[in-house]
Write an enzyme that holds these catalytic residues in place. Structure first.
Site, PDB file in Angstrom:
ATOM      1  N   THR A 160       0.851  -1.197   0.000  1.00 27.08           N
ATOM      2  CA  THR A 160       0.000   0.000   0.000  1.00 27.08           C
ATOM      3  C   THR A 160       0.881   1.239   0.000  1.00 27.08           C
ATOM      4  O   THR A 160       1.844   1.329   0.759  1.00 27.08           O
ATOM      5  CB  THR A 160      -0.911   0.000   1.237  1.00 27.08           C
ATOM      6  OG1 THR A 160      -1.724  -1.174   1.210  1.00 27.08           O
ATOM      7  CG2 THR A 160      -1.814   1.226   1.258  1.00 27.08           C
ATOM      8  N   ARG A 268     -37.564   7.005  -1.021  1.00 28.03           N
ATOM      9  CA  ARG A 268     -38.171   6.173  -2.057  1.00 28.03           C
ATOM     10  C   ARG A 268     -39.503   5.613  -1.586  1.00 28.03           C
ATOM     11  O   ARG A 268     -39.603   5.077  -0.471  1.00 28.03           O
ATOM     12  CB  ARG A 268     -37.206   5.027  -2.385  1.00 28.03           C
ATOM     13  CG  ARG A 268     -37.764   3.997  -3.353  1.00 28.03           C
ATOM     14  CD  ARG A 268     -37.694   4.487  -4.773  1.00 28.03           C
ATOM     15  NE  ARG A 268     -37.880   3.375  -5.692  1.00 28.03           N
ATOM     16  CZ  ARG A 268     -38.781   3.368  -6.676  1.00 28.03           C
ATOM     17  NH1 ARG A 268     -39.575   4.405  -6.852  1.00 28.03           N
ATOM     18  NH2 ARG A 268     -38.861   2.336  -7.489  1.00 28.03           N
ATOM     19  N   GLU A 363      -4.085  -7.469   5.945  1.00 27.17           N
ATOM     20  CA  GLU A 363      -3.741  -7.511   7.382  1.00 27.17           C
ATOM     21  C   GLU A 363      -4.040  -8.888   7.976  1.00 27.17           C
ATOM     22  O   GLU A 363      -4.419  -9.014   9.142  1.00 27.17           O
ATOM     23  CB  GLU A 363      -4.499  -6.425   8.161  1.00 27.17           C
ATOM     24  CG  GLU A 363      -4.175  -5.005   7.753  1.00 27.17           C
ATOM     25  CD  GLU A 363      -2.816  -4.540   8.220  1.00 27.17           C
ATOM     26  OE1 GLU A 363      -2.057  -5.349   8.771  1.00 27.17           O
ATOM     27  OE2 GLU A 363      -2.515  -3.349   8.026  1.00 27.17           O
TER      28      GLU A 363
END
Length: 386
Positions: A160, A268, A363
């Site tokens: 990363t 909605r 991880e």
């Protein structure tokens, strides 16, 4: 075993308020475009560094924030709720500082830690290799002693911030013994250190992930952290805290998905009423809320053990497993709430769902977490009580 509860202080309440406002103002407007264009948001990490958010759980004497882990994880959750790539990046940066903060000499810490914790330098963590992910002791990257230097050769996968970091915390083999691994702090500018093109990933596309290549990378002896052979111990010690970071980000991601789903369900209408008033969907949302609250409580329980100085390895694995499994379920259900709209890129929920998946993998996969938990039970280790 009792873990001290950290009562909210005025400082921590203000900190979380600041982070929430900053996330809404600075991160939210940039996240969708950066993820769509796979653009690494280096300027966002500079902004967070300037705000003091990249070194929160570390001592103030070295430029950190001096915050309990319980508070730091709540900060990560706030970031994760808005932009998971950034939340993960902050967690990885903290992990990359762990070796120096915990095992460095006073001279090493005073020389390098202030810039790392102050946000001037962004870190990366190099442990996994293409053939050695869940089994880091099988790594092949080497560090050979040559006078007053080490010479590193090999490759580290799934890094990363790979290609964007200013320094790399690297585990490399210094002896033929299976566990003869040492830890090094390697500046990005070191000759021979290069990054492959970033991986093309399902999610977290705003977070660069690349293989780092070490081709006769020479670093001075004082760049080794701890003694020779301590590298795996340093790596595994840091992973307990790193897993809590991912648990917090996953909880934030799930919260963001639930917030979007509830907002849609209130607006909605079907059959003359808001869809949130239909019991079938209302119960689905209730289950999502329960999953998030459970993940948050589990994560903060482990953080309290850590803050109190108690063992928390098993609890960190539980938190990582529960929070990331829940995030996958919650984001999937959030897509279902929106129906066909949830499957489109007009709404962020399909992205949240894609981002949740990798959190069950990095991880330490959730299968590895189950192994850690079951082995702890087999040994009869006592669990912490908060």
């Amino acid at each position: 075993m009792t873990a001290a509860r950290i009562m909210p202080t005025e400082e921590s309440v203000e900190l979380l308020k600041l982070v929430r406002e900053m996330a809404a103002r600075e991160l939210a407007p940039r996240s969708a475009e950066a993820e769509a264009t796979e653009t690494f948001p280096r300027e966002v990490f500079r902004l967070l560094g300037d705000a003091g958010l990249l070194g929160l759980p570390y001592p103030e004497e070295f430029g950190g924030g001096g915050q309990p882990y319980e508070v730091y994880l709540q900060v990560l959750e706030e970031l994760g709720a808005v932009w998971s790539s950034v939340g993960v990046g902050v967690s990885v940066h903290a992990l990359s500082c762990f070796g120096l903060a915990s095992f460095g000499t006073p001279e090493q810490r005073s020389e390098w830690l202030p810039e790392m914790l102050g946000g001037t330098l962004l870190g990366a963590y190099c442990l996994s290799e293409a053939h050695a992910g869940s089994d880091p002791a099988a790594m092949k990257t080497t560090a050979r002693r040559d006078g007053d230097h080490y010479v590193l050769n090999g490759a580290k996968a799934w890094t990363t911030h790979g290609g964007h970091a200013d320094f790399y915390k690297v585990m490399a083999r210094t002896s033929d013994d299976r566990f003869g691994i040492s830890c090094f702090l390697v500046p990005a500018s070191t000759p021979g250190l290069t990054a492959d093109p970033p991986e093309r990933k399902m999610g977290l596309t705003g977070s660069a992930t690349a293989t780092m290549r070490f081709d006769d990378v020479r670093i001075p002896l004082n760049r080794r952290l701890g003694a020779e052979g301590e590298g795996l111990r340093i790596a595994l010690a840091g992973l307990d805290s790193g897993r809590l970071g991912i648990a917090a980000v996953a909880t934030g991601l799930a919260q963001g998905a639930l917030d979007a789903a509830v907002s849609y369900a209130r607006e909605r209408e079907t059959f003359g009423k808001a869809i949130i008033d239909h019991q079938g969907l209302a119960f689905l949302l209730a289950d999502m809320e329960a999953a998030i609250v459970s993940a948050r409580a589990t994560t903060l329980h482990a953080a309290r053990l850590r803050d109190a100085g108690h063992p928390f390895t098993r609890e960190a694995s539980i938190a990582k497993m529960v929070a990331t499994d829940n995030a996958m379920k919650v984001t999937t259900d959030a897509v279902q709430v929106l129906g066909g709209f949830g499957y489109t890129r007009d709404f962020p929920l399909e992205r949240y769902m894609r981002e949740a998946k990798v959190m069950q993998i990095f991880e330490g996969t959730n299968q590895i977490q189950r192994m850690v938990i079951s082995r702890s039970l087999a040994k009869g280790d006592a669990g912490g009580i908060a």
